[in-house]
Motif scaffolding. Structure first.
Motif, short mmCIF file in Angstrom:
data_model
loop_
_atom_site.label_atom_id
_atom_site.label_comp_id
_atom_site.label_asym_id
_atom_site.label_seq_id
_atom_site.Cartn_x
_atom_site.Cartn_y
_atom_site.Cartn_z
N ARG A 1 -41.05 -20.18 -31.47
CA ARG A 1 -41.12 -21.61 -31.84
C ARG A 1 -39.85 -22.34 -31.38
NH1 ARG A 1 -43.46 -26.48 -32.90
NH2 ARG A 1 -42.97 -27.30 -34.95
N LEU A 2 -38.69 -21.71 -31.58
CA LEU A 2 -37.44 -22.33 -31.11
C LEU A 2 -37.47 -22.52 -29.59
CD1 LEU A 2 -34.62 -20.61 -33.22
CD2 LEU A 2 -35.22 -23.04 -33.23
N LYS A 3 -38.06 -21.54 -28.90
CA LYS A 3 -38.15 -21.66 -27.44
C LYS A 3 -39.06 -22.83 -27.04
CE LYS A 3 -37.08 -17.17 -25.50
NZ LYS A 3 -37.60 -16.07 -24.67
N GLU A 4 -40.14 -23.02 -27.79
CA GLU A 4 -41.04 -24.15 -27.52
C GLU A 4 -40.25 -25.47 -27.60
OE1 GLU A 4 -44.66 -26.38 -29.84
OE2 GLU A 4 -44.46 -24.22 -30.18
N LEU A 5 -39.40 -25.60 -28.63
CA LEU A 5 -38.57 -26.81 -28.77
C LEU A 5 -37.57 -26.92 -27.62
CD1 LEU A 5 -37.85 -26.79 -32.64
CD2 LEU A 5 -39.85 -27.67 -31.42
N ALA A 6 -37.07 -25.76 -27.17
CA ALA A 6 -36.12 -25.75 -26.05
C ALA A 6 -36.81 -26.18 -24.75
CB ALA A 6 -35.52 -24.35 -25.90
N TYR A 7 -38.05 -25.69 -24.52
CA TYR A 7 -38.79 -26.09 -23.31
C TYR A 7 -39.02 -27.60 -23.29
CZ TYR A 7 -39.80 -21.20 -22.13
OH TYR A 7 -39.69 -19.88 -21.78
N ARG A 8 -39.23 -28.18 -24.48
CA ARG A 8 -39.43 -29.64 -24.54
C ARG A 8 -38.18 -30.38 -24.07
NH1 ARG A 8 -42.47 -30.39 -30.40
NH2 ARG A 8 -44.35 -29.21 -29.90
N VAL A 9 -37.01 -29.84 -24.45
CA VAL A 9 -35.74 -30.45 -24.00
C VAL A 9 -35.64 -30.35 -22.48
CG1 VAL A 9 -33.21 -30.33 -24.11
CG2 VAL A 9 -34.58 -29.90 -26.18
N ILE A 10 -35.98 -29.17 -21.93
CA ILE A 10 -35.92 -28.95 -20.48
C ILE A 10 -36.87 -29.91 -19.77
CG2 ILE A 10 -36.37 -27.26 -18.63
CD1 ILE A 10 -33.94 -26.44 -20.30
N ALA A 11 -38.07 -30.10 -20.34
CA ALA A 11 -39.06 -31.00 -19.72
C ALA A 11 -38.57 -32.44 -19.70
CB ALA A 11 -40.40 -30.90 -20.46
N VAL A 12 -37.97 -32.89 -20.81
CA VAL A 12 -37.47 -34.28 -20.86
C VAL A 12 -36.27 -34.44 -19.93
CG1 VAL A 12 -36.48 -36.07 -22.34
CG2 VAL A 12 -38.36 -34.67 -23.20
N ASP A 13 -35.46 -33.39 -19.85
CA ASP A 13 -34.31 -33.45 -18.94
C ASP A 13 -34.77 -33.54 -17.49
OD1 ASP A 13 -31.42 -33.23 -18.36
OD2 ASP A 13 -31.99 -31.30 -17.47
N SER A 14 -35.86 -32.85 -17.15
CA SER A 14 -36.35 -32.90 -15.76
C SER A 14 -36.88 -34.31 -15.44
CB SER A 14 -37.44 -31.85 -15.53
OG SER A 14 -38.66 -32.28 -16.06
#
Length: 384
Positions: free
Chosen positions: A257-270
């Motif tokens: 679940r923490l990784k899912e939140l981390a992927y969201r940060v990566i997606a917004v950063d991209s």
């Protein structure tokens, strides 16, 4: 209850804002109506042709709304703290109207979102990458197996909700990108009818959606001031932080679940780097080995509307609430409605003046810290 002139002016202004903002529920406009069709097209293009999303029609006059908000006589509010809060509120809602009116208009929508929600800092991106280094739990165990339909899941929600002294509606939909969501204005939980729920997801969602989102919906309705229902500026970060924190407190927050939140940060950063939809998707799918369905939905969340930056706030919100709790501060203050951590002092002021009430409903998971996952604790402590 008798009110002096200044209080009456405040209640009038609050009432008018209420009637104006009932029309602007950003999430009901920014979710594409053709996600599944576009997913099929995108996958068959070998991830090269960006989806073309369609959005619901906007049914309000934006100029009238702006004008009505900016002609409210805020000078009649005597208390400077409260007046400043309402000024912030008007600017925040004006920003949301601009977001809605530019949905689907690439750059314009993205810039309006930046003003409303900001974008991840280098620190936020470092935090996300740090989380992605950790090994996930073994997902083969029974609790992670998808097995319950939406109607079967409803039974678990009803049982969990006996802990609370309120009732709400439950509906199913095949048109939402989340697996469950709370619609604040109609006190309704929506379950995704296309989804099969695991025991872990049910434990997470009951604590997250009912334990926090529905609790703050119900508390928000109890105040003389309606702004607690519609939301303070930047309330998304605090509200999502509280909701994920209830997953942590109830021992349901996983590395996955923490990784899912981390992927969201990566997606917004991209998005901030100017990546197209397909490039963000390929970054998640090819570089980070994210399974393609999950990569697609995380990319949709970030790119919908033309660039919706809100998704990075789940992780920043979680860290802020984690630190707030461990500093021994009062979480119930943040459950009074759709409020923001930054306005904790203003909430106290409004309660002292009798214009707001302490929280009646308190998140069940906050009664004691049941988290037994040492790795999750280590990660949350280490985030910068």
């Amino acid at each position: 209850m008798k009110h002096d002139v200044a209080t009456k002016a405040l209640l009038d202004i609050d009432e008018q804002i209420d009637s104006l903002v009932k029309q602007i529920e950003l999430l009901s406009y920014v979710n594409p109506t053709n996600i599944e069709e576009e997913k099929t097209r995108f996958f068959s293009s070998k991830y090269l042709t960006d989806p073309v999303f369609k959005y619901p029609e906007i049914n309000f006059d934006r100029f009238k709304l702006h004008r009505a908000l900016f002609t409210l006589p805020l000078e009649q509010i005597e208390d400077t703290t409260v007046k400043n809060l309402y000024e912030d509120i008007i600017y925040a809602y004006s920003g949301l109207i601009q977001c809605i009116q530019t949905i689907g208009d690439g750059k314009k929508f993205y810039y309006n979102c930046l003003r409303c929600f900001g974008t991840p800092t280098e620190n936020d991106v470092e935090n996300a990458k740090f989380i992605l280094h950790f090994e996930e739990e073994n997902q083969e165990e029974g609790v992670f197996k998808p097995k319950y339909t939406a109607p079967e899941t409803e039974v678990f929600f009803k049982d969990y909700s006996k802990k609370y002294d309120f009732s709400y509606n439950i509906k199913y939909s095949d048109k939402i990108s989340a697996i469950a969501m709370v619609l604040n204005n109609v006190k309704t939980l929506v379950l995704n009818s296309n989804h099969k729920y695991s025991e872990n997801e049910i434990a997470v969602l009951t604590n997250h959606e009912i334990g926090v989102h529905m609790v703050t919906t119900m508390n928000g309705l109890l105040h003389p001031l309606k702004i607690f229902s519609h939301g303070f500026p930047n309330n998304e970060e605090t509200q999502e932080g509280l909701a994920v924190f209830s997953e942590y407190m109830s021992n349901n927050l996983t590395i996955k679940r923490l990784k899912e939140l981390a992927y969201r940060v990566i997606a917004v950063d991209s998005l901030a780097k100017g990546y197209t939809f397909s490039r963000t998707f390929r970054l998640l799918h090819n570089q980070y080995d994210l399974e393609r369905e999950e990569a697609f939905y995380i990319t949709v969340r970030a790119h919908r509307g033309g660039g919706f930056t809100k998704d990075y706030l789940y992780l920043t919100g979680l860290k802020k609430i984690y630190d707030y709790y461990h500093a021994g501060k009062d979480l119930s203050l943040l459950l009074t409605g759709k409020v923001s951590l930054e306005y904790a002092n203003e909430i106290t002021t409004l309660i002292d003046k009798g214009l707001a009430l302490p929280s009646k409903h308190i998140t069940d998971a906050y009664a004691e810290n049941k988290n037994a996952n040492k790795k999750v604790d280590f990660i949350l402590k280490s985030l910068k």
